[in-house]
Write an enzyme that holds these catalytic residues in place. Structure first.
Site, PDB file in Angstrom:
ATOM      1  N   LEU A  65      42.352  39.088  44.629  1.00 14.81           N
ATOM      2  CA  LEU A  65      40.969  38.768  44.280  1.00 14.81           C
ATOM      3  C   LEU A  65      40.890  38.799  42.752  1.00 14.81           C
ATOM      4  O   LEU A  65      41.591  39.581  42.114  1.00 14.81           O
ATOM      5  CB  LEU A  65      39.996  39.822  44.841  1.00 14.81           C
ATOM      6  N   ASP A  66      40.025  37.975  42.181  1.00 18.40           N
ATOM      7  CA  ASP A  66      39.801  38.013  40.734  1.00 18.40           C
ATOM      8  C   ASP A  66      39.342  39.404  40.306  1.00 18.40           C
ATOM      9  O   ASP A  66      38.691  40.115  41.081  1.00 18.40           O
ATOM     10  CB  ASP A  66      38.679  37.042  40.321  1.00 18.40           C
ATOM     11  N   LYS A  67      39.607  39.711  39.064  1.00 15.77           N
ATOM     12  CA  LYS A  67      39.187  40.997  38.500  1.00 15.77           C
ATOM     13  C   LYS A  67      37.704  41.295  38.768  1.00 15.77           C
ATOM     14  O   LYS A  67      37.336  42.413  39.114  1.00 15.77           O
ATOM     15  CB  LYS A  67      39.447  40.962  36.988  1.00 15.77           C
TER      16      LYS A  67
END
Length: 233
Positions: A65-67
């Site tokens: 998942l993106d930051k």
């Protein structure tokens, strides 16, 4: 964007939503990268040792998942499990529903975005753009509620391209609230990206019901979700 400090063993244990012999599903906090970056700093993987639950090795990311995205994140507990989960993700067998709050919003109540994506340019690495020659990218969406200038959507990525929901939302004219790359979010600080991996459905074996896990809405999204009619569940 205010970085989240490294999670303690107790903090990451408190974020375990599901555990079985094959996998863990944890509730990832917004603002914490999953991998250690080139400059070091806090990241999720450094806390995985606390999640062995008796196994010889810590679990491994089955996807990413993106930051700045929060919510359901799947970890494989051993090599064989990680490999089979990786195949399920690769072949689109894992159901994913994200909650987003977008600026403006669609006039219809549900629909599909079918818009191929390609890399923006070499310098920007992961950044994407709509590109007719790019990789196929399809997102189903449904309106969950509407508020003053905002819409709460449930978005289901049929394909798993980098930044897919963020680019699809932005290119369709309703960027995700707080998106500091593709939307109008500030480069640093509040508001944070309103993108949350709400539910994941993993068909673990043919003769068993799939594992269905829901992650609670993160605190930074409560206010805007409520303004769109969310009842707090």
């Amino acid at each position: 964007m205010l970085d989240v400090p490294q999670l303690t063993a107790d903090e990451i244990l408190a974020r375990v939503l599901h555990r079985d012999g094959l996998m863990l599903i944890i509730d990832k906090p917004s603002g914490l990268p999953v991998h250690r970056g080139p400059k070091g700093g806090a990241n999720l993987e450094d806390s995985f040792d606390a999640l062995r639950f008796g196994l010889p090795r810590p679990p491994v990311l089955a996807h990413r998942l993106d930051k700045d995205t929060s919510g359901c994140l799947v970890l494989g507990r051993h090599r064989k499990a990680t490999a089979s989960l990786g195949l399920l993700f690769k072949h689109g067998k894992i159901g994913k529903t994200y909650w987003t709050v977008v600026e403006g919003g669609p006039t219809e109540d549900e629909g599909t975005i079918d818009m191929p994506l390609g890399r923006l340019n070499a310098e920007r690495g992961w950044w994407q753009k709509p590109d007719p020659e790019g990789q196929k990218a399809v997102t189903n969406w449904k309106v969950m509620g509407r508020g003053e200038g905002l819409t709460w959507l449930a978005m289901e990525p049929v394909t798993g391209r980098t930044h897919q929901l963020r680019v699809h939302s932005s290119a369709t004219g309703w960027p995700i609230y707080g998106d500091n790359i593709y939307g109008n979010g500030p480069r640093f600080g509040e508001p944070k990206l309103h993108l949350h991996s709400r539910e994941i459905v993993v068909p673990i074996s043919r003769n068993k019901e799939p594992v269905r896990v829901v992650a609670p809405a993160p605190p930074h999204m409560h206010e805007k979700l409520r303004s769109c009619g969310w009842n707090g569940e």
